[in-house]
Design a protein around this motif. Structure first.
Motif, short mmCIF file in Angstrom:
data_model
loop_
_atom_site.label_atom_id
_atom_site.label_comp_id
_atom_site.label_asym_id
_atom_site.label_seq_id
_atom_site.Cartn_x
_atom_site.Cartn_y
_atom_site.Cartn_z
N GLU A 1 1.36 -1.17 0.38
CA GLU A 1 -0.14 0.03 -0.11
C GLU A 1 0.91 1.51 0.11
OE1 GLU A 1 -3.41 1.51 -0.66
OE2 GLU A 1 -3.19 -0.30 0.10
N ARG A 2 1.39 1.24 0.36
CA ARG A 2 2.81 2.26 0.78
C ARG A 2 4.25 2.30 -0.51
NH1 ARG A 2 2.60 0.53 5.74
NH2 ARG A 2 1.50 1.55 7.88
N ASP A 3 3.91 1.47 -1.20
CA ASP A 3 4.97 1.37 -2.55
C ASP A 3 4.34 2.35 -3.13
OD1 ASP A 3 6.80 1.60 -3.88
OD2 ASP A 3 6.02 -0.68 -4.87
N LEU A 4 5.97 3.58 -3.29
CA LEU A 4 5.31 5.02 -4.75
C LEU A 4 5.21 3.99 -5.85
CD1 LEU A 4 6.41 7.69 -2.39
CD2 LEU A 4 4.04 6.84 -2.61
N ASN A 5 5.83 3.36 -6.34
CA ASN A 5 7.01 2.30 -7.50
C ASN A 5 5.40 2.16 -8.27
OD1 ASN A 5 9.22 3.78 -7.10
ND2 ASN A 5 9.48 2.25 -6.11
N ARG A 6 5.61 1.84 -9.80
CA ARG A 6 4.08 1.09 -9.99
C ARG A 6 5.49 0.57 -11.04
NH1 ARG A 6 2.33 2.79 -6.98
NH2 ARG A 6 -0.01 3.87 -6.16
N THR A 7 4.70 -1.43 -10.99
CA THR A 7 5.88 -2.15 -12.30
C THR A 7 4.83 -2.46 -12.86
OG1 THR A 7 6.88 -3.04 -9.30
CG2 THR A 7 6.88 -4.25 -12.65
N ARG A 8 4.96 -3.34 -14.41
CA ARG A 8 3.89 -3.12 -15.47
C ARG A 8 4.65 -4.09 -15.98
NH1 ARG A 8 2.59 -1.67 -20.61
NH2 ARG A 8 -0.03 -1.86 -21.39
N LYS A 9 4.39 -5.49 -15.88
CA LYS A 9 4.42 -6.69 -17.20
C LYS A 9 3.40 -7.74 -17.45
CE LYS A 9 8.14 -7.57 -13.66
NZ LYS A 9 8.84 -9.05 -12.42
N GLY A 10 3.82 -7.82 -19.00
CA GLY A 10 2.17 -8.58 -19.47
C GLY A 10 2.91 -10.02 -19.85
N PRO A 11 2.13 -10.87 -20.95
CA PRO A 11 2.07 -11.78 -21.39
C PRO A 11 3.13 -12.53 -21.45
CG PRO A 11 0.64 -10.55 -22.58
CD PRO A 11 1.05 -9.64 -21.91
N GLU A 12 3.68 -12.71 -21.85
CA GLU A 12 5.03 -12.80 -22.06
C GLU A 12 6.36 -13.13 -20.48
OE1 GLU A 12 6.50 -8.18 -21.89
OE2 GLU A 12 4.46 -9.68 -23.01
N GLN A 13 5.78 -12.61 -19.68
CA GLN A 13 5.64 -12.88 -17.82
C GLN A 13 5.29 -13.72 -17.15
OE1 GLN A 13 6.99 -8.36 -18.63
NE2 GLN A 13 9.54 -8.77 -18.21
N ILE A 14 4.15 -13.40 -17.37
CA ILE A 14 3.34 -13.55 -16.60
C ILE A 14 2.49 -15.33 -16.91
CG2 ILE A 14 0.79 -13.03 -15.27
CD1 ILE A 14 2.34 -10.35 -14.96
N GLU A 15 2.67 -15.90 -15.95
CA GLU A 15 1.90 -16.83 -15.95
C GLU A 15 0.37 -16.90 -15.81
OE1 GLU A 15 1.12 -20.99 -17.87
OE2 GLU A 15 3.35 -19.55 -17.96
N SER A 16 -0.31 -16.70 -14.79
CA SER A 16 -1.22 -16.61 -14.74
C SER A 16 -1.81 -15.77 -12.92
CB SER A 16 -1.45 -17.88 -14.10
OG SER A 16 -1.18 -18.51 -12.67
N ILE A 17 -2.40 -15.10 -12.96
CA ILE A 17 -3.33 -14.53 -12.09
C ILE A 17 -3.93 -14.83 -10.61
CG2 ILE A 17 -4.00 -11.89 -11.00
CD1 ILE A 17 -2.87 -11.27 -13.64
N TYR A 18 -3.67 -14.85 -9.78
CA TYR A 18 -4.74 -15.82 -8.79
C TYR A 18 -5.11 -14.44 -7.35
CZ TYR A 18 -6.83 -17.77 -4.14
OH TYR A 18 -7.58 -17.90 -3.28
N PHE A 19 -5.98 -14.23 -7.43
CA PHE A 19 -7.02 -12.68 -6.64
C PHE A 19 -7.45 -13.54 -5.34
CE2 PHE A 19 -8.05 -10.73 -11.22
CZ PHE A 19 -6.94 -9.83 -11.35
N TYR A 20 -6.84 -12.45 -4.12
CA TYR A 20 -7.11 -12.97 -2.94
C TYR A 20 -8.73 -12.71 -2.83
CZ TYR A 20 -2.09 -14.50 -1.69
OH TYR A 20 -1.28 -15.05 -1.46
N GLN A 21 -9.36 -13.31 -2.28
CA GLN A 21 -10.39 -12.10 -2.42
C GLN A 21 -10.95 -11.48 -1.32
OE1 GLN A 21 -14.08 -14.49 1.35
NE2 GLN A 21 -14.70 -14.77 -0.63
N SER A 22 -12.62 -10.63 -2.39
CA SER A 22 -12.12 -9.26 -1.76
C SER A 22 -12.89 -9.14 -0.33
CB SER A 22 -12.52 -8.20 -2.65
OG SER A 22 -14.34 -7.55 -2.12
N PRO A 23 -12.44 -8.08 1.04
CA PRO A 23 -13.20 -8.25 1.72
C PRO A 23 -15.49 -7.83 1.42
CG PRO A 23 -11.65 -7.51 2.49
CD PRO A 23 -11.15 -7.74 0.36
N ILE A 24 -15.59 -6.75 0.59
CA ILE A 24 -16.30 -6.43 0.03
C ILE A 24 -17.21 -7.72 0.13
CG2 ILE A 24 -17.95 -4.62 -1.09
CD1 ILE A 24 -15.09 -3.37 -1.90
#
Length: 313
Positions: free
Chosen positions: A54-77
């Motif tokens: 949350e405190r990180d001011l940097n942003r990283t951008r990566k695409g399909p050539e680097q990312i295999e999959s995404i697992y979203f942790y359940q949102s409290p909402i």
């Protein structure tokens, strides 16, 4: 740190004001075998923009050539909304699901994201409340790219039955039900299809009375297809079936002749009276009255119990 503690820690990052929930806690699995737990800020066309905390001011951008999959942790909402949904508090749940949909709209094309799931279940709330006007409007605006589960995707197709009910397009609904008769569906979807088909057959029976028996059969399928999870539909189907029995002239005759010398236990009316009696008993025994009390006019069917066969001899 074990996975349970890690998940809890990540979830804590997303609690608090809704503004912070816009960043979606997730685990990124990379093609080199490594992974990172991050907060996803944005997702577009396979490209993920994220920060490490949350405190990180940097942003990283990566695409399909680097990312295999995404697992979203359940949102409290989402978790709160689902708890309300499972408690059949659909109006309250819908508000929370819509809040979730809005909070995560920047990632609503990512696979299995909670923005899309929030929108999907908001529509499910509309359906379960029989608010078909809202369901129709929400379907038009819904972005389905983020859905990955087969039963969710297929539910969007099943919603065509509810749209036909909304439009009172009974002939089309009958054709749809015929087309879907052999398709593999979940118990909930079979209950929906059969319930909608029952409504159509009842209307079509006004011109072809023979279809009323098929309407009863459709409602019976609803009663058996998803007995516990689709309680609102099951109770609706039971009441619709009892309404059909109550209006049946042959059932009325069987009641009139009950325990008289003219009673005919082999008649169709008598058999359907016994079916109505069994359904009214089930209504009470299964706790349907907690959803909708059995009306006085249908309670009458409880009086007509089939005599026990004499087994002496």
């Amino acid at each position: 740190m074990n996975i349970r503690s890690l998940t809890t820690a990540v979830l804590l990052l997303a609690t608090g004001p809704i503004a912070s929930a816009l960043d979606a806690p997730a685990r990124l699995m990379f093609k080199d075998g490594s992974h990172d737990d991050v907060l996803i800020v944005d997702y577009k066309r396979g490209y993920v923009t994220y920060k490490l905390n949350e405190r990180d001011l940097n942003r990283t951008r990566k695409g399909p050539e680097q990312i295999e999959s995404i697992y979203f942790y359940q949102s409290p909402i989402f978790a709160e909304a689902m708890s309300l949904y499972q408690g059949r508090k659909y109006a309250e749940a819908k508000t929370k699901f819509q809040e979730c949909q809005e909070a995560y709209k920047t990632i609503d094309t990512a696979p299995n994201n909670y923005g899309t799931l929030g929108g999907f279940y908001a529509m499910e709330c509309s359906r379960r409340m029989m608010d078909l006007e809202s369901l129709s409007s929400e379907m038009e605006k819904f972005r389905k790219e983020g859905l990955t589960r087969e039963n969710h995707i297929q539910q969007l197709e099943v919603n065509a039955f509810w749209e036909a009910v909304r439009l009172k397009d009974w002939d089309r609904l009958d054709r749809l039900a015929q087309d879907w008769r052999t398709r593999k569906v979940t118990g909930s979807q079979r209950a929906q299809i059969s319930y909608c088909h029952g409504l159509a057959l009842e209307e079509l029976a006004k011109k072809n009375p023979k279809l009323m028996t098929k309407a009863l059969n459709a409602y019976n399928i609803t009663l058996s297809a998803d007995f516990t999870a689709s309680m609102e539909l099951v109770v609706g189907a039971a009441n619709n079936a009892l309404r059909i029995y109550d209006a049946d002239p042959e059932v009325k005759l069987a009641i009139k002749l009950w325990k008289t010398e003219d009673e005919n236990q082999n008649s169709g009316g008598y058999q359907r009276l016994m079916e109505a009696n069994a359904l009214a008993k089930l209504y009470n025994q299964a706790g349907f009255s907690a959803v909708k009390p059995l009306s006085a006019e249908y309670k009458v069917f409880l009086k007509y119990n089939k005599p026990k066969e004499d087994t002496a001899g």
